[in-house]
Each structure stands twice: as C-alpha cells, then as structure tokens.
Scaffold this active site. Structure first.
Site: not given
Ligand code: ARG
Length: 466
Positions: A27, A113, A158-159, A292, A294, A299, A326, A331, A334
């Site tokens: 990650s 975690n 409206t509409h 044109k 735009n 948009e 967990y 992961q 993110k």
């Molecule tokens: N890269 C992991 C995540 O974003 C970090 C936590 C990993 N924890 C584990 N027990 N493997 O969730």
C-alpha cells in the site's frame, strides 16, 4: 536474519512473500502520503512510552531525532520507499530501526491496526479543516458574484420551465445555503474523526500500562473543554471506518451540490440561455470547431461528482461483510478516501475561481426576465386581494394565458376591456402587476426573492463570511 525481511515477518516466516503477493498487497504506493501523520503519531507514542518508563530519556531523544531526520528526508524527496516493506508504517519504522537501536522499541504496545486508524484520523482532521476553508472561499465567490450583479433579475425555473422572476443573487445564495449545511456536516464529521484509537493495539489493547489519555491529549484528540477523547472499545477502534464513510458521504453531498451548480453554469453559458460569461481562462476550445468555447471546468465538476459518489458506495460495500475486527480488506479504504478528499477539494477550488472570473450578461438576463408570463401568479394574487378564492383566481388567470396565447400576444398585452370581460374584479390597475421591479418589491416574506429580502440575505452572508 534474512536481508530486508519486512519487520512484521521476522521470526515466524522463513522468507519474504512471493514477488507478486508483495506487489499485490503493498500500500506504500498510495499510503506514503500519510507519512507526516505517521511520524507525528510515532513521536507522541514514543513520548508516552518514556513517560510510563518503557523508554529512557536517552532512547526517546534518539527516536525523536531519528524520526525528524526521516521526516526531513521525505520532505526533501530523498527518502527511498521500499515496496517490500509494504506500507508507510513499516517503511518508517524499519528505516528508523536501521539508524537507531531504540527503534526496535517504538512499536511497544502498538499494532499497525491502531496505528493506521490513528494516522487516517490525524490526516483527515487536517483535510477536513482545509476543505472547510475551500468551501468557505466558494461561498465567498458566490456572494461576491451576487453582489457584483445585485440588480440582475432572471427567471426562476421549475421543471426547467420559466416560473417566476428572481434576482440572480437569490439563485446564487441558494448555493451558499447548501454549502453552509455542507460545512455544518463537515464540522460534525470532524467531531467523530477526532477520537483517538492509539493504545487499542491489534484488537485487544495491551498488558502494558499505556497512558492513552495523555497521548490523546498530546495529539489534540480533545473536546471543547480539553478533555481527551478516546475510542472506548479496542475492537471497535481498529475495525471502525465509520469516520471515513461519514466523510465520503459528506463529500458526496458536497459534490452533488457542486454538480448542480455546475449544471446551472453550463446551461447559463449556452447561447440559448446566455445568462453568464465565463472568462476564457476557465473554458476551453474545440480541436475542430473554431467558434467553440466550452465550460469544461463546470462539466468536469459535474462529472467528477460521479466518482465521489462511487467512493462512498465502494466504502460501504467494502465494510458490509467484514467480521470483527481488522481485516486486510480495510487497506482498500485509503484510495477511496484520498480520492474523495482530493476530488472535492480541487472541484471546490476551481468552482470558486471560475465564479470569480464570471459575469452576468445583463441584456440577455433582462430579456428573459421581461417575459410577463413570469408574473401570472402575481395576477392571481391580485384577484385574491380582491377577495377571490385562490383556486378560482388560478383558473381565471389560466383563461387569460390561453387567450393571450391564442391571439399571439403576451399576457400584459391583453386590453383592460378583455380583462374586465372575463371578470369584473380585474380592474384597470390589474396590468400594473407586470411591472417587474415593483413585483419584486412586493415579495416581502422571509426567504423570498424580494429586493429587500435579497439585500438582507446578501448583507447577512457578507457578515458571516467576513
Ligand atoms: N497497510 C495496512 C492498511 O492500510 C496497514 C495495517 C496492516 N495491518 C495488518 N495487520 N496487516 O490497512
């Protein structure tokens, strides 16, 4: 020990993961951006460990100096991230440990975690504050445009059919209200992000005497009276991503508001409406058609709302089947969260800039607002003032609309005699309702687009956004 074996695998495993497992599960390519908050969290955790006697003063000094050094290198772009170390947490810890012996003590009583939950909360707090500033700036841009064009009247729809006249300012201030609610939601979201998971370990806390309250305070996880705010259940702390879902939901609604604003701007910039000109710098040309211009920024604002909505749905789907606590699935939160943050921040900023470089086309607005049909309801209200029940007044004016339409005239071109013939209560002054400026002065109910009301709202927002 095997060379560069990731920290989490030392001991139990004979070697590193298969090459494509590492590539599949890393990650670092996206979570590296949490580095500042990861280091901030580690420094606070180390300070707490020293406080409870698990680190010496000397060790703490070495750890803090080592983390500062790493931070400076990351900042300067000189830090080498290693995919085999999986994520930002292990990259920083492994490098610290390589430099400072006490690095091996940093993870005492901590798991990735609770660490990753901490980093995300710290990071999101900053992003929420920054986003709130962008949204406020967009509110200001709307109010400034409303003030610049304060006497411009347009049809309200409206509409997507012409309905009743409004000041352009009133239309723009509608978005200021929506954005105010978005900011309230951001603020409430911040409150639930602002809770400290550190000390919850992998899922079940620790046997070590960590001082959770002290470290929470150090990291600013406090209520308005300065009392620490801690996640109260270790299992919840490491598996909860409500705060990310909540942010993505607030962001999705904000994106939808921006999308609706964008749609108005796209319509207004068309030759058919022609209510608004967006400066060249905020538009693009066509590769084929030389004439044109735009409204691409608008948009794309509309288009990007799709991915922000998608991110929310992706997060909900990600969470729905997860057993406690967990799971590595988490992961995947993110990139969705980062994308929502980045997308709404950029669109909010660009919308504000575009509005600061837009002006009303007064002639086209005046021509559209001059349509007397917009004041048909005012004529019905005139009859109500003469004592006619509204339903009947609606019917009478409907007949006048039909009469005008059949004879190819506008509503205000009917003669006093024709009005009289339809209903004697339509006196010689009835046609005066079609005076647009006066019509707008008559709208005095709070929240209405009357001249006084709009001025009051404009002044109110100027004060609130000062
Ligand atoms: N890269 C992991 C995540 O974003 C970090 C936590 C990993 N924890 C584990 N027990 N493997 O969730």
């Amino acid at each position: 020990m095997k060379k560069s074996s990731p920290v989490s695998r030392s001991g139990r495993f004979a070697g590193g993961p298969a090459a494509d497992v590492a590539a599949f599960s890393e990650s670092i390519s996206f979570d590296w951006r949490l580095w500042r908050h990861d280091i901030r969290g580690s420094k606070a955790h180390a300070a707490m460990l020293q406080r409870i006697g698990l680190l010496t003063r000397q060790e703490l000094q070495e750890l803090l100096a080592g983390l500062d050094q790493i931070a400076a290198e990351i900042e300067a772009g000189r830090f080498r991230w290693k995919a085999e170390l999986e994520d930002v947490h292990m990259n920083i810890e492994a490098e610290l440990t390589r430099r400072v012996a006490a690095g091996a003590k940093l993870h005492t009583g901590r798991s990735r975690n609770d660490q990753v939950a901490l980093d995300m909360r710290l990071w999101l707090r900053d992003e929420i504050r920054a986003l709130d500033g962008e949204v406020q700036s967009l509110q200001r841009a709307l109010v400034e445009l409303a003030r610049r064009e304060e006497d411009v009247i347009i049809p309200g729809y409206t509409h997507l059919q012409r309905a009743q006249p409004v000041y352009l300012a009133h239309h723009l201030l509608a978005y200021v209200e929506m954005l105010a609610r978005d900011r309230e939601r951001l603020d409430q979201c911040f409150d639930r992000v602002n809770v400290c998971p550190l000390g919850c370990g992998a899922l079940a806390g620790t046997t070590l005497p960590l001082d959770r309250e002290w470290v929470a305070r150090l990291l600013g996880f406090v209520d308005e009276r300065g009392r620490p705010r801690l996640c109260q259940n270790s299992m919840d702390a490491v598996s909860d991503r409500d705060f990310a879902v909540e942010f993505c939901s607030v962001a999705a609604l904000l994106a939808v508001h921006l999308s609706r604003l964008a749609e108005d701007l796209v319509l207004w910039a068309s030759a058919e409406f022609n209510f608004l000109s967006i400066a060249d710098a905020y538009t693009t040309g066509s590769s084929l058609m030389p004439q044109k211009k735009n409204p691409d920024v608008a948009e794309l604002t509309r288009g990007k709302s799709g991915r922000v909505i998608g991110n929310l749905v992706a997060l909900l789907a990600l969470l729905k089947g997860l057993p406690m606590t967990y799971n590595r699935d988490l992961q995947e939160d993110k990139e969705r969260l980062f994308d929502s943050v980045d997308t709404v921040r950029a669109t909010t900023r660009l919308c504000a800039a575009m509005l600061r470089h837009s002006r009303a086309n007064r002639k086209a607005c005046a021509a559209a607002a001059a349509d007397p049909a917009l004041l048909a309801t005012d004529l019905a209200d005139y009859l109500v003032r003469k004592g006619m029940p509204f339903r009947q007044a609606h019917h009478v004016v409907g007949q006048l609309v039909a009469l005008a339409e059949q004879s190819g005239r506008k509503l205000n071109q009917l003669t006093p005699a024709e009005l009289q013939a339809l209903d004697p209560r339509l006196g010689p002054d009835a046609l005066e309702v079609f005076d647009l400026k006066r019509a707008l002065l008559r709208r005095q109910v709070p929240g209405s687009p009357g001249a006084k009301q709009v001025q009051r709202q404009l002044a109110r927002w100027e004060r609130l956004l000062k």
